[in-house]
Design a protein around this motif. Structure first.
Motif, PDB file in Angstrom:
ATOM      1  N   MET A   1      -8.032 -20.227  31.238  1.00 44.46           N
ATOM      2  CA  MET A   1      -6.632 -20.196  30.803  1.00 44.46           C
ATOM      3  C   MET A   1      -6.574 -20.194  29.274  1.00 44.46           C
ATOM      4  SD  MET A   1      -3.608 -22.978  31.623  1.00 44.46           S
ATOM      5  CE  MET A   1      -3.893 -22.824  33.391  1.00 44.46           C
ATOM      6  N   ARG A   2      -5.633 -19.439  28.723  1.00 44.90           N
ATOM      7  CA  ARG A   2      -5.453 -19.401  27.273  1.00 44.90           C
ATOM      8  C   ARG A   2      -4.264 -20.285  26.897  1.00 44.90           C
ATOM      9  NH1 ARG A   2      -3.243 -16.196  23.071  1.00 44.90           N
ATOM     10  NH2 ARG A   2      -4.734 -15.834  21.363  1.00 44.90           N
ATOM     11  N   ILE A   3      -4.512 -21.239  26.006  1.00 44.81           N
ATOM     12  CA  ILE A   3      -3.510 -22.239  25.662  1.00 44.81           C
ATOM     13  C   ILE A   3      -3.283 -22.244  24.160  1.00 44.81           C
ATOM     14  CG2 ILE A   3      -2.936 -24.694  25.709  1.00 44.81           C
ATOM     15  CD1 ILE A   3      -4.820 -24.870  28.180  1.00 44.81           C
ATOM     16  N   VAL A   4      -2.025 -22.089  23.766  1.00 44.14           N
ATOM     17  CA  VAL A   4      -1.645 -22.153  22.359  1.00 44.14           C
ATOM     18  C   VAL A   4      -0.986 -23.505  22.119  1.00 44.14           C
ATOM     19  CG1 VAL A   4      -0.216 -21.157  20.536  1.00 44.14           C
ATOM     20  CG2 VAL A   4      -1.349 -19.658  22.199  1.00 44.14           C
ATOM     21  N   ILE A   5      -1.552 -24.271  21.202  1.00 44.89           N
ATOM     22  CA  ILE A   5      -1.025 -25.601  20.860  1.00 44.89           C
ATOM     23  C   ILE A   5      -0.404 -25.524  19.477  1.00 44.89           C
ATOM     24  CG2 ILE A   5      -1.599 -28.016  20.412  1.00 44.89           C
ATOM     25  CD1 ILE A   5      -3.932 -27.692  22.387  1.00 44.89           C
ATOM     26  N   VAL A   6       0.863 -25.900  19.380  1.00 44.89           N
ATOM     27  CA  VAL A   6       1.553 -25.915  18.093  1.00 44.89           C
ATOM     28  C   VAL A   6       1.624 -27.360  17.607  1.00 44.89           C
ATOM     29  CG1 VAL A   6       3.714 -25.476  16.883  1.00 44.89           C
ATOM     30  CG2 VAL A   6       2.895 -23.849  18.610  1.00 44.89           C
ATOM     31  N   GLY A   7       0.996 -27.628  16.475  1.00 47.50           N
ATOM     32  CA  GLY A   7       1.021 -28.967  15.903  1.00 47.50           C
ATOM     33  C   GLY A   7      -0.351 -29.607  15.865  1.00 47.50           C
ATOM     34  N   GLY A   8      -0.850 -29.848  14.653  1.00 43.50           N
ATOM     35  CA  GLY A   8      -2.147 -30.503  14.510  1.00 43.50           C
ATOM     36  C   GLY A   8      -2.020 -32.001  14.392  1.00 43.50           C
ATOM     37  N   SER A   9      -1.108 -32.593  15.177  1.00 42.91           N
ATOM     38  CA  SER A   9      -0.975 -34.044  15.219  1.00 42.91           C
ATOM     39  C   SER A   9      -2.204 -34.623  15.923  1.00 42.91           C
ATOM     40  CB  SER A   9       0.287 -34.435  15.995  1.00 42.91           C
ATOM     41  OG  SER A   9       0.195 -33.985  17.347  1.00 42.91           O
ATOM     42  N   LYS A  10      -2.330 -35.954  15.907  1.00 44.25           N
ATOM     43  CA  LYS A  10      -3.447 -36.587  16.608  1.00 44.25           C
ATOM     44  C   LYS A  10      -3.428 -36.211  18.082  1.00 44.25           C
ATOM     45  CE  LYS A  10      -4.029 -40.585  13.550  1.00 44.25           C
ATOM     46  NZ  LYS A  10      -4.006 -42.070  13.446  1.00 44.25           N
ATOM     47  N   GLY A  23     -13.143 -25.882  29.256  1.00 48.86           N
ATOM     48  CA  GLY A  23     -13.426 -24.458  29.338  1.00 48.86           C
ATOM     49  C   GLY A  23     -12.272 -23.523  29.055  1.00 48.86           C
ATOM     50  N   HIS A  24     -11.147 -24.052  28.553  1.00 49.77           N
ATOM     51  CA  HIS A  24     -10.006 -23.185  28.261  1.00 49.77           C
ATOM     52  C   HIS A  24     -10.132 -22.575  26.861  1.00 49.77           C
ATOM     53  CE1 HIS A  24      -8.047 -24.506  31.890  1.00 49.77           C
ATOM     54  NE2 HIS A  24      -8.127 -25.774  31.517  1.00 49.77           N
ATOM     55  N   GLU A  25      -9.546 -21.409  26.688  1.00 51.31           N
ATOM     56  CA  GLU A  25      -9.469 -20.781  25.371  1.00 51.31           C
ATOM     57  C   GLU A  25      -8.264 -21.374  24.646  1.00 51.31           C
ATOM     58  OE1 GLU A  25      -8.699 -16.393  23.319  1.00 51.31           O
ATOM     59  OE2 GLU A  25      -8.919 -16.568  25.491  1.00 51.31           O
ATOM     60  N   VAL A  26      -8.491 -21.905  23.464  1.00 48.85           N
ATOM     61  CA  VAL A  26      -7.435 -22.626  22.743  1.00 48.85           C
ATOM     62  C   VAL A  26      -7.172 -21.987  21.386  1.00 48.85           C
ATOM     63  CG1 VAL A  26      -6.782 -24.834  21.682  1.00 48.85           C
ATOM     64  CG2 VAL A  26      -7.935 -24.799  23.907  1.00 48.85           C
ATOM     65  N   VAL A  27      -5.891 -21.903  21.029  1.00 46.63           N
ATOM     66  CA  VAL A  27      -5.467 -21.498  19.692  1.00 46.63           C
ATOM     67  C   VAL A  27      -4.557 -22.600  19.160  1.00 46.63           C
ATOM     68  CG1 VAL A  27      -4.193 -19.821  18.313  1.00 46.63           C
ATOM     69  CG2 VAL A  27      -5.592 -19.046  20.246  1.00 46.63           C
ATOM     70  N   LEU A  28      -4.869 -23.113  17.979  1.00 48.53           N
ATOM     71  CA  LEU A  28      -4.068 -24.181  17.375  1.00 48.53           C
ATOM     72  C   LEU A  28      -3.281 -23.620  16.200  1.00 48.53           C
ATOM     73  CD1 LEU A  28      -3.389 -27.243  17.250  1.00 48.53           C
ATOM     74  CD2 LEU A  28      -5.289 -27.474  15.648  1.00 48.53           C
ATOM     75  N   VAL A  29      -1.973 -23.879  16.189  1.00 47.26           N
ATOM     76  CA  VAL A  29      -1.090 -23.410  15.124  1.00 47.26           C
ATOM     77  C   VAL A  29      -0.584 -24.607  14.333  1.00 47.26           C
ATOM     78  CG1 VAL A  29       1.039 -22.167  14.584  1.00 47.26           C
ATOM     79  CG2 VAL A  29      -0.350 -21.458  16.555  1.00 47.26           C
ATOM     80  N   ASP A  30      -0.692 -24.534  12.997  1.00 45.75           N
ATOM     81  CA  ASP A  30      -0.192 -25.629  12.150  1.00 45.75           C
ATOM     82  C   ASP A  30       0.164 -25.070  10.777  1.00 45.75           C
ATOM     83  OD1 ASP A  30      -0.189 -28.844  12.270  1.00 45.75           O
ATOM     84  OD2 ASP A  30      -0.682 -28.209  10.240  1.00 45.75           O
ATOM     85  N   LYS A  31       1.115 -25.716  10.096  1.00 40.45           N
ATOM     86  CA  LYS A  31       1.565 -25.266   8.781  1.00 40.45           C
ATOM     87  C   LYS A  31       0.591 -25.647   7.670  1.00 40.45           C
ATOM     88  CE  LYS A  31       6.479 -26.019   9.908  1.00 40.45           C
ATOM     89  NZ  LYS A  31       7.684 -26.783   9.501  1.00 40.45           N
TER      90      LYS A  31
END
Length: 215
Positions: A1-10, A23-31
Motif C-alpha cells: 500500500m502507498r501511504i502519504v503522511i502529511v506532517g513531520g510531527s512525532k 512493508g508499505h511505501e511511504v511519502v512524508l510531506v512537511d513544510k
C-alpha cells in the motif's frame, strides 16, 4: 500500500516508521526543509517539502486512487483542509488527525468518516483497563508500539515503592489499583501484595515487564 503522511510531527514520524516496517511505501510531506533533511537519514521513504494542504503539493505526492493520505499535523483544522484537498485530488482514502473534539462534528458534516482521535483513544483505553477486574493487555491504537498491561504485585515486592522496581525504561506506570481504589501512579507509592499496577509499555518489552513481577 502507498501511504502519504502529511506532517513531520512525532506522531507522523512514528507512524511513518511503523508503516515502513510493515512493508508499505511511504511519502512524508512537511513544510520544514531542515526537518526533512534530518529525517532523510532516519526514514527510508519519499520526502516532499511543501504545504500539505496545497493542491499542487498533493498532486506531486499522488500516484493513483489506491493511495491513502493521513494528515498528522498538530492542527486539526489544517488536517481537515488537507483531507478535503486530498479527496479532491483523487486519494482513495483520507484520514485526518483530530485533536479538538468540537471539530469531530465538522468532520461528520464533511463526510470525513475516517479520523484519528489520539487523546480520546488513550482516555477510553485507560478507562477500560482501570475498570477491568481481570488482567488485561490492550492496544492503545496509536502507533501500534504501545500497550497497556495490568500486573499484580507479588508477595516478594510487598513494601517496595514504584521507584524501587527495575522495570524496562520503555514501561511507564500509569495507575495503581488497590481493590476499589484507583489512583494515578506515584513513584513513591508503597506497594502491597495483591494490588495492581497499570503500565503503558512498548509491545516488544511486555515479557521483560512481566519478568519483573515473576509472571
Amino acid at each position: 500500500m502507498r501511504i502519504v503522511i502529511v506532517g513531520g510531527s512525532k506522531f507522523g514520524i512514528a507512524t511513518a516508521e511503523q508503516m515502513i516496517e510493515h512493508g508499505h511505501e511511504v511519502v512524508l510531506v512537511d513544510k520544514d526543509r531542515d526537518r526533512l533533511e534530518r529525517l532523510s537519514e532516519q526514514l527510508d521513504c519519499g520526502l516532499i517539502e511543501g504545504d500539505g494542504s496545497s493542491p499542487s503539493v498533493l498532486r506531486e505526492a499522488f500516484r493513483d486512487k489506491s493511495d491513502v493520505l493521513i494528515a498528522l499535523t498538530n492542527a486539526s483544522d489544517d488536517n481537515i483542509l488537507t483531507a478535503l484537498v486530498a479527496r479532491s485530488v483523487g486519494f482513495g482514502r483520507v484520514i485526518p488527525q483530530i485533536i479538538s473534539p468540537e471539530l469531530l462534528e465538522v468532520c461528520s458534516e464533511l463526510e470525513l468518516n475516517d479520523t484519528i482521535t489520539p487523546h480520546a483513544t488513550v482516555a477510553k483505553s485507560l478507562c477500560r483497563a482501570l475498570e477491568e477486574d481481570t488482567e488485561v493487555t490492550e492496544d492503545l491504537n496509536l502507533t501500534g508500539a504501545l500497550r497497556l498491561k495490568r500486573v499484580e504485585v507479588p508477595d516478594t515486592l510487598d513494601g517496595k515503592t514504584l521507584a524501587d522496581l527495575e522495570t524496562p525504561k520503555e514501561a511507564r506506570a500509569v495507575a495503581i489499583i488497590d481493590g476499589d481504589t484507583e489512583s494515578l501512579a506515584d513513584s513513591q507509592a508503597t506497594l502491597r501484595a495483591g494490588m495492581h499496577i497499570l503500565f503503558a509499555v512498548d509491545c516488544n518489552k511486555v515479557k521483560a515487564l512481566e519478568s519483573c513481577f515473576e509472571l
